[in-house]
Design an enzyme around this catalytic site. Structure first.
Site, PDB file in Angstrom:
ATOM      1  N   GLU A  19       0.858  -1.196   0.000  1.00 22.67           N
ATOM      2  CA  GLU A  19       0.000   0.000   0.000  1.00 22.67           C
ATOM      3  C   GLU A  19       0.889   1.239   0.000  1.00 22.67           C
ATOM      4  O   GLU A  19       1.883   1.297   0.725  1.00 22.67           O
ATOM      5  CB  GLU A  19      -0.892   0.031   1.238  1.00 22.67           C
ATOM      6  CG  GLU A  19      -1.800   1.270   1.270  1.00 22.67           C
ATOM      7  CD  GLU A  19      -2.564   1.440   2.570  1.00 22.67           C
ATOM      8  OE1 GLU A  19      -3.652   0.859   2.688  1.00 22.67           O
ATOM      9  OE2 GLU A  19      -2.060   2.148   3.473  1.00 22.67           O
ATOM     10  N   GLY A 110     -14.416   5.059   4.231  1.00 26.56           N
ATOM     11  CA  GLY A 110     -13.513   6.177   4.526  1.00 26.56           C
ATOM     12  C   GLY A 110     -13.544   6.577   5.983  1.00 26.56           C
ATOM     13  O   GLY A 110     -14.543   6.413   6.676  1.00 26.56           O
ATOM     14  N   ASP A 111     -12.408   7.059   6.447  1.00 30.51           N
ATOM     15  CA  ASP A 111     -12.222   7.543   7.815  1.00 30.51           C
ATOM     16  C   ASP A 111     -11.611   8.930   7.749  1.00 30.51           C
ATOM     17  O   ASP A 111     -10.898   9.251   6.798  1.00 30.51           O
ATOM     18  CB  ASP A 111     -11.209   6.643   8.550  1.00 30.51           C
ATOM     19  CG  ASP A 111     -11.885   5.510   9.283  1.00 30.51           C
ATOM     20  OD1 ASP A 111     -13.101   5.582   9.506  1.00 30.51           O
ATOM     21  OD2 ASP A 111     -11.178   4.547   9.640  1.00 30.51           O
TER      22      ASP A 111
HETATM   23  P1  FAD Z   1     -18.222  -0.319   5.575  1.00 30.59           P
HETATM   24  O1  FAD Z   1     -18.121  -1.627   4.926  1.00 30.59           O
HETATM   25  O2  FAD Z   1     -19.214   0.646   5.020  1.00 30.59           O
HETATM   26  O3  FAD Z   1     -18.500  -0.538   7.121  1.00 30.59           O
HETATM   27  C1  FAD Z   1     -18.448   0.554   8.028  1.00 30.59           C
HETATM   28  C2  FAD Z   1     -19.366   0.253   9.186  1.00 30.59           C
HETATM   29  O4  FAD Z   1     -20.720   0.291   8.747  1.00 30.59           O
HETATM   30  C3  FAD Z   1     -19.146  -1.139   9.798  1.00 30.59           C
HETATM   31  O5  FAD Z   1     -19.297  -1.050  11.189  1.00 30.59           O
HETATM   32  C4  FAD Z   1     -20.282  -1.943   9.182  1.00 30.59           C
HETATM   33  O6  FAD Z   1     -20.678  -3.031  10.005  1.00 30.59           O
HETATM   34  C5  FAD Z   1     -21.375  -0.902   9.095  1.00 30.59           C
HETATM   35  N1  FAD Z   1     -22.389  -1.227   8.085  1.00 30.59           N
HETATM   36  C6  FAD Z   1     -22.163  -1.735   6.860  1.00 30.59           C
HETATM   37  N2  FAD Z   1     -23.334  -1.906   6.205  1.00 30.59           N
HETATM   38  C7  FAD Z   1     -24.308  -1.476   7.040  1.00 30.59           C
HETATM   39  C8  FAD Z   1     -25.727  -1.370   6.956  1.00 30.59           C
HETATM   40  N3  FAD Z   1     -26.399  -1.746   5.864  1.00 30.59           N
HETATM   41  N4  FAD Z   1     -26.432  -0.896   8.037  1.00 30.59           N
HETATM   42  C9  FAD Z   1     -25.768  -0.497   9.156  1.00 30.59           C
HETATM   43  N5  FAD Z   1     -24.438  -0.562   9.289  1.00 30.59           N
HETATM   44  C10 FAD Z   1     -23.706  -1.045   8.249  1.00 30.59           C
HETATM   45  N6  FAD Z   1      -9.874   4.940   4.803  1.00 30.59           N
HETATM   46  C11 FAD Z   1      -9.704   6.055   4.043  1.00 30.59           C
HETATM   47  O7  FAD Z   1     -10.270   7.101   4.372  1.00 30.59           O
HETATM   48  N7  FAD Z   1      -8.927   6.021   2.912  1.00 30.59           N
HETATM   49  C12 FAD Z   1      -8.289   4.894   2.482  1.00 30.59           C
HETATM   50  O8  FAD Z   1      -7.613   4.904   1.467  1.00 30.59           O
HETATM   51  C13 FAD Z   1      -8.458   3.699   3.265  1.00 30.59           C
HETATM   52  N8  FAD Z   1      -7.882   2.515   2.897  1.00 30.59           N
HETATM   53  C14 FAD Z   1      -8.122   1.373   3.626  1.00 30.59           C
HETATM   54  C15 FAD Z   1      -7.600   0.155   3.170  1.00 30.59           C
HETATM   55  C16 FAD Z   1      -7.860  -1.024   3.873  1.00 30.59           C
HETATM   56  C17 FAD Z   1      -7.307  -2.322   3.363  1.00 30.59           C
HETATM   57  C18 FAD Z   1      -8.649  -0.992   5.062  1.00 30.59           C
HETATM   58  C19 FAD Z   1      -8.902  -2.240   5.841  1.00 30.59           C
HETATM   59  C20 FAD Z   1      -9.165   0.209   5.514  1.00 30.59           C
HETATM   60  C21 FAD Z   1      -8.931   1.399   4.802  1.00 30.59           C
HETATM   61  N9  FAD Z   1      -9.461   2.631   5.198  1.00 30.59           N
HETATM   62  C22 FAD Z   1      -9.279   3.768   4.447  1.00 30.59           C
HETATM   63  C23 FAD Z   1     -10.236   2.715   6.435  1.00 30.59           C
HETATM   64  C24 FAD Z   1     -11.746   2.512   6.211  1.00 30.59           C
HETATM   65  O9  FAD Z   1     -12.265   3.554   5.446  1.00 30.59           O
HETATM   66  C25 FAD Z   1     -12.362   2.474   7.592  1.00 30.59           C
HETATM   67  O10 FAD Z   1     -12.041   1.266   8.233  1.00 30.59           O
HETATM   68  C26 FAD Z   1     -13.843   2.776   7.649  1.00 30.59           C
HETATM   69  O11 FAD Z   1     -14.161   3.126   8.998  1.00 30.59           O
HETATM   70  C27 FAD Z   1     -14.712   1.591   7.274  1.00 30.59           C
HETATM   71  O12 FAD Z   1     -14.574   1.318   5.965  1.00 30.59           O
HETATM   72  P2  FAD Z   1     -15.316   0.060   5.295  1.00 30.59           P
HETATM   73  O13 FAD Z   1     -15.065   0.209   3.858  1.00 30.59           O
HETATM   74  O14 FAD Z   1     -14.956  -1.201   5.993  1.00 30.59           O
HETATM   75  O15 FAD Z   1     -16.843   0.459   5.633  1.00 30.59           O
END
Ligand code: FAD
Length: 288
Positions: A19, A110-111
């Site tokens: 990454e 995203g975070d």
């Molecule tokens: P989601 O899959 O949307 O999940 C987020 C939360 O929502 C979880 O608690 C899930 O249980 C909940 N949820 C999902 N669906 C529902 C629903 N239908 N109803 C209610 N709740 C639901 N962040 C950045 O900003 N930029 C980056 O480039 C970046 N790269 C990353 C790369 C990797 C490999 C990883 C593991 C993380 C990365 N992150 C990045 C961090 C990521 O954005 C955060 O972990 C974020 O908080 C969650 O992202 P997610 O895509 O898992 O979210």
């Protein structure tokens, strides 16, 4: 063009991928310039390129993805996040990648940045699964998603987290995990997904910690737990940067060895744009 999830699924030997971050300052740019040829020489299967949620690195991510695609033999995977974006903004980001021949994306919610305390406003699409659906509707993307071995901090419990991840991964092609330090956490995640009927590749994300303070902040955001052993090792190194680096590489290598021995499809290294630690991990693992 190569669909990364297919390459990982079909690989007969463990894959090694990295990454990278788009640099945000001249000093960070110089660091990346130095690191890039060294990392390319390790022949990673692909490199993913992070995206500042809310668009803070929008052009920088895009430019780095395209530069890697055009100027290096490494296949790029572009991170895209839903947070703070409208649907039409996401459509334009994805269509621009399609037009440039970039077909590998990592679809995320995203975070907020590590240094910021501000909450990010949700986007028009709330969850990563909505972005997976949008990307599928636009073109022939290979779509990777994030997985959290110890559960995502916003999930009410691990069971719900696994269920939501399984629904997301069913629509995507592959997952990459958040960093973690205990191999059992990864294999429990893979087993749970299997029981929920999903057996797509899940690449473990491995990080060599380089600072206890940064690690604590990252862990707080991501829900990753830091074992006492890791905390004590890093704390014991005090401010000695070389000692911390060597401890971090040792922790990452030991974990990777166990993951590969027990059947993980590869290792995805969070390089933090630092070539030295990644080269060392690769060398010790006999990868790259
Ligand atoms: P989601 O899959 O949307 O999940 C987020 C939360 O929502 C979880 O608690 C899930 O249980 C909940 N949820 C999902 N669906 C529902 C629903 N239908 N109803 C209610 N709740 C639901 N962040 C950045 O900003 N930029 C980056 O480039 C970046 N790269 C990353 C790369 C990797 C490999 C990883 C593991 C993380 C990365 N992150 C990045 C961090 C990521 O954005 C955060 O972990 C974020 O908080 C969650 O992202 P997610 O895509 O898992 O979210």
């Amino acid at each position: 063009m190569a669909k990364i999830a297919e390459v990982v699924a079909k690989s007969v030997k463990p894959t090694f991928s990295i990454e990278l971050w788009p640099p945000r300052s001249p000093a960070a740019e110089a660091k990346l310039e130095q690191a890039l040829p060294i990392l390319a020489a390790l022949h990673p299967t692909f490199t993913s390129i992070t995206y500042g949620a809310g668009g803070s690195t929008r052009e920088k991510t895009h430019d780095l993805v395209l530069r890697i695609k055009r100027e290096t033999p490494i296949e790029p995977m572009a991170h895209v996040t839903t947070a703070a974006h409208s649907k039409s903004e996401l459509v334009s980001i994805l269509e621009r990648y399609l037009a440039a021949g970039v077909e590998n994306i990592l679809a995320l919610r995203g975070d907020p940045p590590l240094s910021g305390d501000l909450e990010l406003p949700p986007g028009e699409l709330i969850y990563a699964i909505d972005l997976v659906k949008l990307a599928r509707s636009l073109g022939d993307f290979s779509i990777t998603v994030a997985a959290h071995p110890q559960g995502h901090p916003d999930s009410p419990n691990l069971k719900v987290d696994r269920f939501r991840l399984a629904r997301k991964l069913e629509l995507a092609d592959m997952a990459i995990t958040q960093f973690f330090f205990v191999a059992d956490d990864y294999f429990r995640l893979v087993d749970d997904l299997d029981k929920l009927g999903v057996s797509k590749p899940v690449l473990p994300g491995v990080m060599a910690p380089t600072s206890l303070k940064t690690l604590e902040r990252m862990a707080e955001l991501s829900g990753a737990k830091i074992p006492d052993r890791v905390r004590q090792l890093l704390y014991g190194a005090g401010n000695d940067a070389n000692a911390i680096k060597s401890i971090g590489v040792g922790i990452a290598t030991e974990l990777s060895e166990e993951l590969l021995k027990r059947g993980a499809p590869g290792i995805h290294v969070y390089t933090m744009n630092e070539a030295g630690t990644t080269v060392e991990i690769c060398k010790r693992l006999g990868l790259g």
